[in-house]
Write a protein that holds these residues in place. Sequence first.
Motif, mmCIF file in Angstrom:
data_model
loop_
_atom_site.group_PDB
_atom_site.id
_atom_site.type_symbol
_atom_site.label_atom_id
_atom_site.label_comp_id
_atom_site.label_asym_id
_atom_site.label_seq_id
_atom_site.Cartn_x
_atom_site.Cartn_y
_atom_site.Cartn_z
ATOM 1 N N THR A 71 2.514 -4.704 -5.295
ATOM 2 C CA THR A 71 1.522 -5.611 -4.726
ATOM 3 C C THR A 71 1.193 -6.709 -5.727
ATOM 4 O OG1 THR A 71 -0.453 -4.465 -5.546
ATOM 5 C CG2 THR A 71 0.474 -3.677 -3.457
ATOM 6 N N GLU A 81 -4.417 3.657 6.979
ATOM 7 C CA GLU A 81 -2.960 3.738 6.934
ATOM 8 C C GLU A 81 -2.340 2.613 7.763
ATOM 9 O OE1 GLU A 81 0.593 7.003 7.566
ATOM 10 O OE2 GLU A 81 -1.432 7.504 8.219
ATOM 11 N N LEU A 86 -9.072 0.659 3.209
ATOM 12 C CA LEU A 86 -7.946 0.295 4.070
ATOM 13 C C LEU A 86 -7.353 1.541 4.723
ATOM 14 C CD1 LEU A 86 -6.125 -2.340 1.831
ATOM 15 C CD2 LEU A 86 -7.645 -2.763 3.771
ATOM 16 N N TYR A 138 -9.832 -1.175 -2.510
ATOM 17 C CA TYR A 138 -8.981 -1.124 -1.315
ATOM 18 C C TYR A 138 -9.019 0.236 -0.628
ATOM 19 C CZ TYR A 138 -7.424 -5.101 -3.953
ATOM 20 O OH TYR A 138 -7.413 -6.272 -4.675
ATOM 21 N N LEU A 141 -2.533 -0.666 5.855
ATOM 22 C CA LEU A 141 -1.526 -0.710 4.789
ATOM 23 C C LEU A 141 -0.153 -1.009 5.382
ATOM 24 C CD1 LEU A 141 -2.667 2.353 2.638
ATOM 25 C CD2 LEU A 141 -2.957 -0.076 2.083
ATOM 26 N N ILE A 168 1.650 0.686 -2.936
ATOM 27 C CA ILE A 168 1.534 1.328 -1.630
ATOM 28 C C ILE A 168 2.789 2.169 -1.449
ATOM 29 C CG2 ILE A 168 1.384 0.982 0.858
ATOM 30 C CD1 ILE A 168 0.099 -1.774 0.236
ATOM 31 N N THR A 201 1.259 6.880 4.778
ATOM 32 C CA THR A 201 1.266 5.707 3.906
ATOM 33 C C THR A 201 -0.059 5.695 3.169
ATOM 34 O OG1 THR A 201 2.664 4.527 5.475
ATOM 35 C CG2 THR A 201 1.487 3.199 3.852
ATOM 36 N N ILE A 240 -2.281 4.363 -0.711
ATOM 37 C CA ILE A 240 -2.386 3.461 -1.861
ATOM 38 C C ILE A 240 -2.482 4.314 -3.117
ATOM 39 C CG2 ILE A 240 -4.891 3.283 -1.797
ATOM 40 C CD1 ILE A 240 -4.484 0.241 -2.249
#
Length: 89
Positions: free
Chosen positions: A27, A60, A58, A55, A63, A34, A43, A45
Motif C-alpha cells: 500500500t 473485508e 475497513l 484503517y 479492502l 493487505i 482478506t 490488513i
Amino acid sequence: MTMKYDLEVTGVVYTQTPMGISYKCTTNVDGVTIHHTSIIGITFIEGTWSKIKHYQHLTEAQLENLIDKYEETKSLHVNQLNSRFDYGN
C-alpha cells in the motif's frame, strides 16, 4: 454513502497454493499490507498497530474494493500500452 480512504493498493503479488490463490498487497502507507489467504478465504490488513489502527474500521469488502481499484487501473494501463504497439495481428 461513498467513503474516501487515503489507503491505496500499490502492488499485488499472487501466489498459487493447493487451496487456491492467495495474495499480498503493498500500500501507499509504509508498513501496512493487505492479505488474502485462500486457506481460510478472508482478506485482512496487517502491520503494526500504530499504523493499521487508522484503517481497522475497513471491512473485508472495502479492502477488496481497494484491490479491485488497483487491478482496474493496472488493467487500463496495460491496455493503453498494448494499443501503442502493432503486434502484426
